[in-house]
Write a protein that holds these residues in place. Structure first.
Motif, PDB file in Angstrom:
ATOM      1  N   GLU A  96      15.151 -36.770  32.248  1.00  0.00           N
ATOM      2  CA  GLU A  96      14.395 -35.993  33.243  1.00  0.00           C
ATOM      3  C   GLU A  96      14.102 -37.055  34.416  1.00  0.00           C
ATOM      4  N   ARG A  97      13.302 -38.247  33.982  1.00  0.00           N
ATOM      5  CA  ARG A  97      12.971 -39.235  34.811  1.00  0.00           C
ATOM      6  C   ARG A  97      14.339 -39.869  35.427  1.00  0.00           C
ATOM      7  N   ALA A 143      24.859 -36.085  26.085  1.00  0.00           N
ATOM      8  CA  ALA A 143      25.922 -35.461  26.991  1.00  0.00           C
ATOM      9  C   ALA A 143      25.276 -34.129  27.505  1.00  0.00           C
ATOM     10  N   PHE A 144      24.521 -33.471  26.471  1.00  0.00           N
ATOM     11  CA  PHE A 144      23.787 -32.145  26.510  1.00  0.00           C
ATOM     12  C   PHE A 144      22.638 -32.413  27.629  1.00  0.00           C
ATOM     13  N   LEU A 145      22.051 -33.348  27.458  1.00  0.00           N
ATOM     14  CA  LEU A 145      20.485 -33.624  28.176  1.00  0.00           C
ATOM     15  C   LEU A 145      20.877 -34.119  29.688  1.00  0.00           C
ATOM     16  N   THR A 146      21.827 -34.901  29.781  1.00  0.00           N
ATOM     17  CA  THR A 146      22.322 -35.367  31.120  1.00  0.00           C
ATOM     18  C   THR A 146      23.046 -34.296  31.798  1.00  0.00           C
ATOM     19  N   SER A 147      23.897 -33.495  31.380  1.00  0.00           N
ATOM     20  CA  SER A 147      24.629 -32.581  31.963  1.00  0.00           C
ATOM     21  C   SER A 147      23.654 -31.508  32.622  1.00  0.00           C
ATOM     22  N   ARG A 148      22.696 -30.976  31.696  1.00  0.00           N
ATOM     23  CA  ARG A 148      21.881 -29.999  31.897  1.00  0.00           C
ATOM     24  C   ARG A 148      20.964 -30.619  32.944  1.00  0.00           C
ATOM     25  N   ALA A 149      20.563 -31.820  32.891  1.00  0.00           N
ATOM     26  CA  ALA A 149      19.627 -32.232  33.931  1.00  0.00           C
ATOM     27  C   ALA A 149      20.434 -32.326  35.464  1.00  0.00           C
ATOM     28  N   PHE A 150      21.634 -32.713  35.607  1.00  0.00           N
ATOM     29  CA  PHE A 150      22.269 -32.724  36.784  1.00  0.00           C
ATOM     30  C   PHE A 150      23.032 -31.611  37.449  1.00  0.00           C
TER      31      PHE A 150
END
Length: 274
Positions: A96-97, A143-150
């Motif tokens: 998130e940061r 991959a989940f966290l970065t995709s969800r973030a952007f």
């Protein structure tokens, strides 16, 4: 979905946003790309290919600041703006940061390449739950966290390219790599789910699956087993180069990739035939 004047929905565009300042041979001018695990081998080659095409680059690494900065220097030499952002992609707060920093700095993200991975080896009967989860966490949770973030930013701008890096072991199996094969199979399923869910928002999602790529392997890669054994040669007669994988990523991120989504594209010189 975008709304027409008569109130009917129509799909958002999936072709590249027009940038009249783009120079010949630099089709990604004006775009911003993030490459996770972008400091060595395939990640580095992808980052430099995107930079050469005109994109501004954010290199993500967990801790390899010096190597990441070296990639940035090479990208800047190609005319790109480039910077490092250290973050552990398995940590939600880190991701998130990173999202806040990238969007605050550049105002957009057009290309997300989920390349971060660890490829440790262990016999299945001796593999600890921690070893199993650590590999799956970097590849799948990352991959989940970065995709969800952007993805919200991509949806808002009506355009985005997500490229996940898979692995041939998901199709062939590999001794002492059960966790890697499972994670890489999972990333292909995740890719297809993204493609279906976000096609109407102008976002494509694909998985590039490297075969036997030559060169010095990272410390977390270990030795090769199964189809990666030294005596197993691709039918084209040579190992692949990181640049071969980067070329496929570039195809998906350029205008030629606008009608490709939800696919697993093998780059293996015929090592494995689908």
């Amino acid at each position: 979905m975008a709304e027409t004047k008569d109130g009917h929905d129509q799909p958002r565009r999936t072709d590249m946003p027009t940038d009249l300042t783009a120079l010949p041979g630099r089709p990604l001018t004006g775009q911003v790309a993030l490459v996770t695990g972008g400091v060595r081998r395939i990640g580095r080659a992808i980052a430099l290919a995107l930079a050469e095409a005109g994109a501004d680059i954010v290199i993500n690494a967990r801790s390899s600041a010096d190597e990441a900065e070296d990639v940035c220097r090479a990208a800047r030499a190609l005319g790109a703006r480039a910077e490092v952002h250290l973050a552990d992609v398995t940590r939600e707060d880190d991701v998130e940061r990173m999202r806040d920093h990238v969007l605050g700095r550049f105002g957009r993200l057009d290309v997300l390449v989920n390349n971060a991975a660890i490829r440790q080896q262990a016999a299945l009967t001796e593999m600890s739950l921690h070893e199993w989860r650590s590999v799956l966490s970097v590849i799948l949770d990352g991959a989940f966290l970065t995709s969800r973030a952007f993805l919200p930013a991509m949806v808002a701008q009506g355009y985005g390219r997500i490229v996940n890096i898979g692995g041939v072991s998901a199709h062939t199996g590999a001794s002492q790599r059960a966790h890697v094969a499972a994670a890489k199979a999972g990333i292909e399923g995740f890719t297809r789910a993204l493609a279906v869910e976000f096609a109407a928002s102008g976002v494509t999602a694909n998985c590039v699956v490297p075969g036997k790529i030559g060169g010095k392997r990272s410390a977390t890669s270990g030795e090769s087993f199964g189809i990666h054994d030294r005596e197993v040669r691709p039918i084209v007669g040579r190992e692949g180069r990181p640049e071969d994988v980067a070329a496929m990523v570039m195809t998906l991120c350029g205008s030629a990739g606008s009608y490709i989504t939800g696919q697993s594209l093998h780059v293996n010189g015929g090592l494995f035939l689908t």
